[in-house]
Write an enzyme that holds these catalytic residues in place. Structure first.
Site, mmCIF file in Angstrom:
data_model
loop_
_atom_site.group_PDB
_atom_site.id
_atom_site.type_symbol
_atom_site.label_atom_id
_atom_site.label_comp_id
_atom_site.label_asym_id
_atom_site.label_seq_id
_atom_site.Cartn_x
_atom_site.Cartn_y
_atom_site.Cartn_z
ATOM 1 C CG HIS A 122 -0.067 0.121 2.527
ATOM 2 N ND1 HIS A 122 0.636 -0.945 3.051
ATOM 3 C CD2 HIS A 122 0.184 1.174 3.329
ATOM 4 C CE1 HIS A 122 1.272 -0.545 4.140
ATOM 5 N NE2 HIS A 122 1.030 0.735 4.335
ATOM 6 C CG HIS A 180 5.382 0.822 2.483
ATOM 7 N ND1 HIS A 180 4.865 2.029 2.058
ATOM 8 C CD2 HIS A 180 4.891 0.623 3.721
ATOM 9 C CE1 HIS A 180 4.116 2.538 3.015
ATOM 10 N NE2 HIS A 180 4.095 1.699 4.039
ATOM 11 N NE ARG A 210 8.502 -6.477 10.756
ATOM 12 C CZ ARG A 210 8.113 -5.254 10.429
ATOM 13 N NH1 ARG A 210 7.187 -4.622 11.137
ATOM 14 N NH2 ARG A 210 8.661 -4.659 9.387
#
Ligand SMILES: *[C@@H]1O[C@H](CO)[C@@H](O)[C@H](O)[C@H]1NC(C)=O
Length: 719
Positions: free
Chosen positions: A553, A625, A635
């Site tokens: 997006h 990205h 993460r």
């Protein structure tokens, strides 16, 4: 049957039923709005065959009506000879007017079953058709009838015009997974021919396939100009009924007002054809840009004569464009002085006609109190009334800034020095194979990363509105997000460590300063949103996973891979200008950040997260990205968005800063003896360099009512 001639809206169902009983007798085929109303009724009664049939007929009726209107306008304009021998003066003028009105009425009667007035649908119904609403009903009806091909094409047709429709998005995904659905079924039944050609043309152009680009762009141009004429013809049609005015204007005033209204409508048609179905914003300079692309493509295929013609045509819009004048010189040199280069005639008359209309409209603006929002950026300044020039100029500058040229996206910006020692630029835009992107390291120390990870973990364990939930992007990950304000509130309740929460605030401010000084040394960046986010791979659900942790997006526009563009319109966060991610760890599998081309599939660069690494980039279509699947472990990163616009700066930020001040004032009071503060270790950054803008924390203080002002605390508020 006079009831049938009335205007029907879908709103009052009882009335509708009544009208239907009256209308569906014998006689000419019913008007499209009645067919539609009846089709929708059948739909809700689950009478699928009848619903499908009526709705299809209504769609055809609507198309036929529009065709009829357009063709009659055209035919009656062509009958220009009629008043040649008429007397001069007012009578001649009105004589022609009456004849044309008669021609139109006659033509419409012929084409529309003798009763044109039956086809005046309500504004609601017309809006439904413009938004392709009938296809929404049709797809369900066809699906129920197991006519899968038609169900899918109806769904696709609706979705193209309504890309934000969540239910349809889900349905489309279901169709894509469904066995027995063919790829060809995903077709747009209302496809706009010039858009189909335009997108193909731009696609070939981007892929350096110039012969195909030339063919498609020429097709897009000629079909676009045809669509423009169609749109302009409809401007002359029926007028929306307005509020009853108390006093009717005089003959000439009334005609003038209506005429200006038609002129404005015609002028707006250029936006109409430059807007892709389902979008609200248009491609700027749609017609001139064709000639920019075409001159380049013709040059590439070795046809300098046509390249020169296209350049001359572009110059009709922008006669002093230096880049084009330069090219013109080059083409002239290649072709030799004896080969004359002329602009395209069809565009020359387009420009002349448009200028004439603009002149009349601007006259009305100056003398009749009209308003006008000129849809074209190339209008020469002399034409614009003095009083409006300044605004026009400002608008143009703003638009130019926001709409970078297809081939000028690579332009680099001037960099300022980094305001922090120790922070290193690891990869610049060219190493990242793009523009306006950077990777910096050592923004946080190892111990700061640990503290922030502890914060994320503690907040996760605290319940209170911050429970891990399924990721909105993938069922294979859990997703937790913590805002700065929430962190501080949790700290106030002692659910998390106060210093850790404050570190989140400080880390985000440090990142803001870095991004500001790297990308916009002359301007200030304001916070738009800050989010501490962890994505955790679900246990044992990772085998053969094909999805992404975060799909591709862009941050401030809606990525349109087919159109090779990005639409700066809601629901995208259009006022976000820069994005950054500050990573906290690397002990997980997968989860790399990656950039792609506008097509959302061609990978251009990848970045591996690690503690203290900051990736920053402009939020527009130049930086699509996504994040690869996190297949093992957790993460964590701080996602940061910034805006250049003070009005859009985050309100929560001011609250968070206020909370810190209050809390610290209280702590100061209760621990007066404890002079040396344990926080020193958490903020090792040197003060901001001299001469720079004040920090956001100070700026936003101006509009929050700060009551607590303890002098001794101020230096610690600074990073
Ligand atoms: C940039 O592109 C080159 C060539 O395709 C590639 O080797 C390199 O890894 C890319 N850079 C990044 C940071 O991914």
């Amino acid at each position: 049957m006079p009831a049938c001639a009335g205007r029907l809206s879908l709103a009052p169902p009882l009335l509708l039923l009544l009208a239907l009983r009256l209308c569906l007798g014998s006689g000419p085929p019913p008007a499209f709005d009645l067919l539609y109303a009846d089709g929708v009724r059948a739909y809700f009664a689950r009478e699928w065959p009848r619903a499908a049939e009526l709705l299809q007929r209504s769609v055809h009726g609507y198309a036929r009506l529009r065709d009829g209107r357009r063709e009659c306008q055209r035919a009656c304009r062509a009958e220009a000879g009629w008043a040649a021998a008429a007397p001069r003066g007012e009578a001649a003028f009105f004589g022609r007017l009456l004849q044309r009105a008669e021609c139109l009425e006659e033509c419409l009667r012929r084409r529309l079953d003798g009763q044109p007035s039956r086809h005046r649908a309500s504004a609601d119904v017309r809006r439904d058709f413009e938004q392709r609403q009938p296809y929404n009903y049709l797809q369900v009806a066809f699906f129920q009838l197991k006519r899968l091909d038609e169900a899918v094409s109806s769904a696709h047709t609706f979705f193209v015009a309504n890309p934000q429709h969540l239910q349809m998005r889900e349905d489309m995904e279901k169709y894509q997974r469904m066995a027995g659905v063919k790829a060809e079924s995903f077709r747009d039944l209302e496809a706009v021919p010039h858009w189909v050609a335009y997108e193909a043309g731009v696609h070939h152009y981007s892929g350096d396939e110039y012969p195909q680009a030339v063919a498609k762009l020429e097709e897009s141009l000629s079909k676009g100009l045809q669509a423009l004429e169609d749109c302009r013809a409809l401007c002359e049609g029926l007028q929306e009924e307005e509020e009853e005015e108390e006093m009717q204007p005089g003959l000439y005033e009334a005609i003038a007002a209506r005429y200006v209204q038609v002129l404005k409508c015609r002028q707006k048609c250029v936006l109409d054809i430059a807007t892709k179905p389902g979008r609200v914003s248009s491609v700027e300079d749609f017609i001139p840009s064709h000639f920019d692309l075409l001159q380049f493509a013709y040059d590439q295929v070795g046809n300098q004569a046509l390249a020169a013609e296209c350049t001359a045509t572009y110059l009709l819009f922008y006669p002093s464009d230096e880049r084009m004048l330069e090219k013109m010189k080059r083409y002239q040199a290649v072709l030799g002085a004896e080969a004359p280069v002329a602009a395209r005639e069809v565009i020359r008359s387009y420009v002349q006609r448009s200028l004439m209309e603009k002149k009349l409209i601007y006259y009305a603006v100056e003398h009749l109190g009209e308003t006008f929002d000129d849809p074209e950026p190339w209008t020469p300044e002399e034409l614009i009334p003095e009083s409006m020039r300044e605004k026009h100029r400002e608008d143009r500058v703003k638009q130019r800034r926001e709409a970078p040229d297809v081939r000028q996206q690579q332009q680099q910006q001037q960099r300022g020095p980094l305001p922090f020692e120790g922070v290193a630029i690891t990869l610049d835009a060219s190493q990242l194979n793009g523009s306006q992107r950077v990777v910096l390291d050592r923004v946080l120390t190892e111990s700061e990363c640990k503290d922030l990870l502890r914060l994320a973990k503690a907040a996760g364990g605290s319940g209170g509105g911050y429970r891990g939930r399924r990721s909105p992007h993938t069922p294979h990950e859990r997703f937790e997000g913590l805002t700065v304000l929430k962190a501080l509130q949790l700290a106030k309740e002692s659910a998390v460590d106060w210093r850790d929460a404050k570190l989140l605030l400080q880390a985000s401010e440090k990142s803001r300063k870095i991004v500001e000084s790297y990308f916009t040394p002359e301007k200030s960046l304001y916070f738009s949103f800050t989010h501490l986010v962890c994505r955790t791979a679900a246990e044992g659900e990772q085998e053969g996973r094909m999805d992404l942790s975060h799909p591709v997006h862009a941050d401030n526009c809606l990525l349109d891979p087919e159109g090779n563009t990005c639409w700066k319109e809601p629901p995208a966060y259009i006022y976000r200008d820069y994005s950054a991610i500050l990573y906290l760890n690397d002990d997980f599998q997968g989860g790399n950040l990656f950039f792609t081309e506008t097509d959302a599939v061609t990978l251009t660069a990848q970045v591996r997260p690690k503690c203290g690494r900051l990736v920053a980039f402009s939020s527009g279509g130049e930086n699509p990205h996504g994040v690869w699947a996190v297949t093992h472990g957790r993460r964590c990163a701080i996602a940061l968005w910034y805006t250049l616009s003070l009005e859009h700066s985050e309100q929560e930020r001011a609250q968070a800063e206020e909370l810190v001040k209050q809390e610290e004032a209280e702590q100061e009071e209760s621990h007066l003896n404890n002079k040396e503060n344990t926080e020193v270790g958490h903020s090792p950054e040197p003060p901001a360099p001299k001469g720079r803008a004040r920090s956001t924390s100070q700026r936003s203080k101006q509009h929050s009512e700060s009551r607590v002002q303890s002098k001794g605390l101020q230096s610690r508020d600074e990073l």
